[in-house]
Design an enzyme around this catalytic site. Structure first.
Site, PDB file in Angstrom:
ATOM      1  N   GLU A 195       0.824  -1.206   0.000  1.00  0.00           N
ATOM      2  CA  GLU A 195       0.000   0.000   0.000  1.00  0.00           C
ATOM      3  C   GLU A 195       0.862   1.261   0.000  1.00  0.00           C
ATOM      4  OE1 GLU A 195       0.109  -2.585   2.042  1.00  0.00           O
ATOM      5  OE2 GLU A 195      -1.695  -2.732   3.263  1.00  0.00           O
ATOM      6  N   CYS A 235      -2.055  -3.327   7.536  1.00  0.00           N
ATOM      7  CA  CYS A 235      -1.687  -3.434   8.951  1.00  0.00           C
ATOM      8  C   CYS A 235      -2.112  -2.170   9.705  1.00  0.00           C
ATOM      9  CB  CYS A 235      -0.192  -3.672   9.104  1.00  0.00           C
ATOM     10  SG  CYS A 235       0.851  -2.267   8.644  1.00  0.00           S
ATOM     11  N   ALA A 268       9.013 -35.493  -9.727  1.00  0.00           N
ATOM     12  CA  ALA A 268       9.001 -35.850 -11.144  1.00  0.00           C
ATOM     13  C   ALA A 268       9.013 -37.373 -11.206  1.00  0.00           C
ATOM     14  CB  ALA A 268      10.227 -35.275 -11.842  1.00  0.00           C
ATOM     15  N   ARG A 270      10.718 -23.505  -7.217  1.00  0.00           N
ATOM     16  CA  ARG A 270      11.732 -23.290  -6.186  1.00  0.00           C
ATOM     17  C   ARG A 270      11.870 -21.804  -5.855  1.00  0.00           C
ATOM     18  NH1 ARG A 270      17.133 -26.916  -7.601  1.00  0.00           N
ATOM     19  NH2 ARG A 270      16.224 -29.001  -7.212  1.00  0.00           N
ATOM     20  N   THR A 327      18.904 -38.205  -0.632  1.00  0.00           N
ATOM     21  CA  THR A 327      18.952 -37.480  -1.904  1.00  0.00           C
ATOM     22  C   THR A 327      20.331 -36.862  -2.117  1.00  0.00           C
ATOM     23  OG1 THR A 327      16.580 -37.030  -1.845  1.00  0.00           O
ATOM     24  CG2 THR A 327      17.909 -35.610  -3.246  1.00  0.00           C
ATOM     25  N   LEU A 379      20.341 -27.613  -5.259  1.00  0.00           N
ATOM     26  CA  LEU A 379      19.163 -27.022  -4.604  1.00  0.00           C
ATOM     27  C   LEU A 379      19.059 -25.524  -4.830  1.00  0.00           C
ATOM     28  CD1 LEU A 379      18.783 -28.901  -1.191  1.00  0.00           C
ATOM     29  CD2 LEU A 379      17.843 -29.469  -3.431  1.00  0.00           C
ATOM     30  N   ARG A 416      17.233 -21.831 -10.776  1.00  0.00           N
ATOM     31  CA  ARG A 416      17.936 -21.296 -11.937  1.00  0.00           C
ATOM     32  C   ARG A 416      16.947 -20.986 -13.061  1.00  0.00           C
ATOM     33  NH1 ARG A 416      20.607 -25.649  -9.993  1.00  0.00           N
ATOM     34  NH2 ARG A 416      20.016 -27.051 -11.674  1.00  0.00           N
ATOM     35  N   SER A 451       7.295 -39.576   4.981  1.00  0.00           N
ATOM     36  CA  SER A 451       7.229 -39.181   6.388  1.00  0.00           C
ATOM     37  C   SER A 451       6.316 -37.983   6.582  1.00  0.00           C
ATOM     38  CB  SER A 451       8.635 -38.890   6.929  1.00  0.00           C
ATOM     39  OG  SER A 451       9.171 -37.702   6.373  1.00  0.00           O
TER      40      SER A 451
END
Length: 363
Positions: A49, A72, A151, A181, A193, A201, A204, A299
């Protein structure tokens, strides 16, 4: 309504860039002309705002503000947005979503109305909620919004029996995965992994360059097996490793890589998933993207902590009893207790299917 649709676009454009703050968009209109617009800056920066008001300059008196979240009304790292709205003589405010934060939760609306500002609530509410789902979930539950991304082949495999997984899906799917990501506050994997794929990680773009926003990297490593030379320990990238019972020598070595090691022991010898999420919620992480593998994803499913899935499905059959699947662990013992999806969407990325769905909570 066009103006709120534009505010939604602005809101979406700042996903992953606002730290613990909500990704809000705002548009200021006078006599049918947009005189200012903006989106939330990093924590400590201006709210949407205020950006719009600053852009409008001296034209604000009698204008109408369209904003995707209740402004706010308290002093935090910045002054109250409601005070500025009143001071600038803004006559009317359209708000998509009431902020569930206990400091607001309708108080801002009452403050505006008591000072002569007309307020309309609910414009494009569902669309705004979807964009801000991470923030709204954390404020309401205390834990981040969790998306499981995977995937897989058409028969549900994420790798061959020899752990070959590069690449199951096509280039367009992988590019879109990197976009997901970039709009996530954090990305989470299990130590297996790292041991199998050693991923960067990072988020890009299409030509392999780092995107502006890079998510926090989180590893669940109950026994402290992450190699000290793992690729994810790139300079300038924050990493948190949750452990259950790790070796002190390993901890000292890993700490030299400028990462945070947090012990969060669970009763089963693994990391306590819920307690880890509560910690991440306390430090302001709104959204987490889980990228596997199958053990870590299972999990979270078994703990009832997956809120959404992003599935990329290739027109490939892998087969094999020993080829890993997306969700491992015990799984559902009967169909009545399987995990159901709703509000699903499907689109095509060349020959790959991309399915988004929300996980229905059991019970």
């Amino acid at each position: 309504m066009y103006y709120m649709e534009r505010a939604l676009e602005l809101s979406k454009s700042c996903l992953g860039k606002t730290d613990s703050n909500p990704p809000v968009g705002a548009v200021l209109v006078k006599d049918g002309v947009v005189i200012g617009e903006g989106f939330t800056e990093h924590v400590g920066g201006r709210h949407a705002e205020i950006v719009a008001i600053d852009q409008a300059g001296s034209l604000t008196k009698g204008s109408t503000l369209y904003v995707t979240l209740e402004p706010c009304c308290h002093y935090g790292k910045t002054p109250p947005c409601t005070d500025r709205i009143i001071e600038e003589g803004i006559a009317k405010v359209f708000i998509s979503v009431i902020d569930p934060n206990e400091l607001m939760n309708g108080s801002s609306i009452l403050h505006l109305q008591s000072n002569g500002v007309e307020v309309v609530i609910g414009d494009e509410e569902e669309a705004a909620k979807q964009i801000m789902e991470g923030y709204l979930h954390r404020i309401s539950s205390g834990i981040p919004f969790v998306t499981a991304k995977f995937a897989m082949s058409l028969d549900g495999k994420i790798a061959t029996s020899t752990n070959e997984s590069k690449w199951i899906t096509n280039e367009k799917s992988r590019h879109y995965s990197h976009y997901i990501r970039s709009i996530s506050d954090a990305i989470l994997i299990g130590v297996n992994t790292i041991l199998i794929d050693d991923p960067k990680l990072t988020a890009r773009n299409e030509i392999g360059e780092l995107r502006e926003n890079q998510p926090l990297k989180i590893v669940f490593d109950s026994k402290g097996r992450t190699p000290v030379n793992a690729t994810l320990f790139a300079p300038g990238h924050d990493v948190i490793i949750f452990t259950n019972d790790s070796d002190k020598i390993w901890e000292e070595t890993i700490n030299n890589q400028a990462v945070s090691i947090i012990k969060m022991p669970g009763s089963d010898g693994r990391v306590d998933t819920l307690m880890a999420l509560r910690y991440l919620g306390q430090i302001g992480i709104n959204s987490i993207l889980i990228e596997g593998g199958g053990t870590i994803i299972s999990s979270f499913f078994e703990a009832g902590l997956v809120d959404k899935i992003e599935a990329f499905i290739a027109p490939t059959i892998i087969g094999g009893e020993n080829a890993p699947s997306v969700v491992r662990g015990i799984g559902a013992l009967d169909l009545a207790n399987s995990w159901k999806l709703h509000n699903m969407t499907l689109d095509w990325l060349d020959e790959d299917m991309h399915i988004t769905g929300y996980v229905a909570k059991k019970g």
